[in-house]
Design an enzyme around this catalytic site. Structure first.
Site, PDB file in Angstrom:
ATOM      1  N   ASP A  97       6.954 -10.396 -10.099  1.00 10.91           N
ATOM      2  CA  ASP A  97       5.897  -8.692 -11.098  1.00 10.91           C
ATOM      3  C   ASP A  97       5.887  -8.957 -12.056  1.00 10.91           C
ATOM      4  OD1 ASP A  97       6.974  -7.858  -8.554  1.00 10.91           O
ATOM      5  OD2 ASP A  97       8.692  -6.402  -9.000  1.00 10.91           O
ATOM      6  N   ASP A 128       6.537   3.152  -1.687  1.00 13.60           N
ATOM      7  CA  ASP A 128       7.895   2.607  -2.012  1.00 13.60           C
ATOM      8  C   ASP A 128       9.047   4.455  -1.811  1.00 13.60           C
ATOM      9  OD1 ASP A 128       7.055   0.824  -3.652  1.00 13.60           O
ATOM     10  OD2 ASP A 128       5.407   2.042  -4.449  1.00 13.60           O
TER      11      ASP A 128
END
Length: 241
Positions: free
Chosen positions: A8, A129
């Site tokens: 990330d 998500d």
């Protein structure tokens, strides 16, 4: 089952968040390409990359870093974070990225998502998500009114082949994957589900493999040395779908 170590990105560095909270940022490396080299040394064939700045602000802040990761040519890369138009999809595919992950735009402009799936096929994936049962957008900071499972069914029907399903409440918390959610998702025929969020141990890997999910993303557990990547890959290979 494929294992996808995660990088990330924020401001060009490899970081991890907890439950998607930007203020929870922990920086692990200022050189993500070195992180990737470590993964490759452990046998990685895949890489999951998220431009967290892109997800939050809608601009490709970490494009140069992703370009450097793709230039290694050693792994199949999927990229998400702030990809909200066709130009950006093309820019990543031209780098040699295998899958481009649509997130917020898949919720806010479903017609666009369907069109991109028709045009680019398996190169388009969607990140579902899910927070408190509902799909979250804009770097997980906003909640939609659609339930995660229903969204995945609609994506499958629209021609999406791969969904990265993240339980936001588990992400970065080191407390295990939401196994029951993936057991339910496996009922959606024709959809490859990649599990994300809370994959903490080899027991999680084994449980996900037994369900038959396509892949599992491992993030903080690698950085905290709770899982050895080579062992996770061996376990995934031993439970091929």
């Amino acid at each position: 089952m494929e294992i996808l170590p995660a990088i990330d990105l924020m401001s060009g560095s490899a970081v991890r968040l907890t439950q998607g909270e930007f203020d929870s940022r922990e920086t692990y490396s200022s050189d993500p390409t070195e992180v990737l080299k470590g993964f490759i040394a452990e046998g990685a064939r895949n890489l999951h990359v998220v431009d967290l700045d892109g997800a939050r602000y809608g601009s490709p802040v970490n494009f140069p870093t992703i370009k450097a990761l793709a230039a290694t040519g050693a792994v199949d890369i999927e990229v998400g974070g702030g990809i909200r138009d066709e130009k950006r999809i093309v820019s990543y595919l031209e780098l040699g990225v295998k899958r481009v992950i649509l997130g917020t735009v898949a919720v806010t402009d479903f017609a666009f998502t369907k069109e991109m799936a028709s045009k680019y096929g398996a190169a388009i994936a969607v990140g579902a998500d899910v927070k408190e049962g509902f799909v979250a957008t804009h770097g997980w900071e906003r909640l939609s009114s659609e339930r995660g499972y229903d969204f995945c069914v609609r994506l499958r029907d629209a021609g999406i082949k791969t969904v990265i399903y993240t339980d936001v409440s588990r992400d970065g918390c080191m407390r295990g994957a939401n196994i029951s959610a993936y057991e339910e998702l496996k009922n959606i025929a024709g959809l490859d589900v990649i599990a994300s969020g809370g994959v903490t141990s080899l027991n999680d890997i084994e449980a996900l493999a037994k369900i038959g999910v396509y892949g599992a993303i491992i993030g903080k557990a690698l950085y905290k040395n709770a899982i050895k990547l080579s062992e996770a890959i061996a376990l995934g290979d031993g439970n091929a779908h």
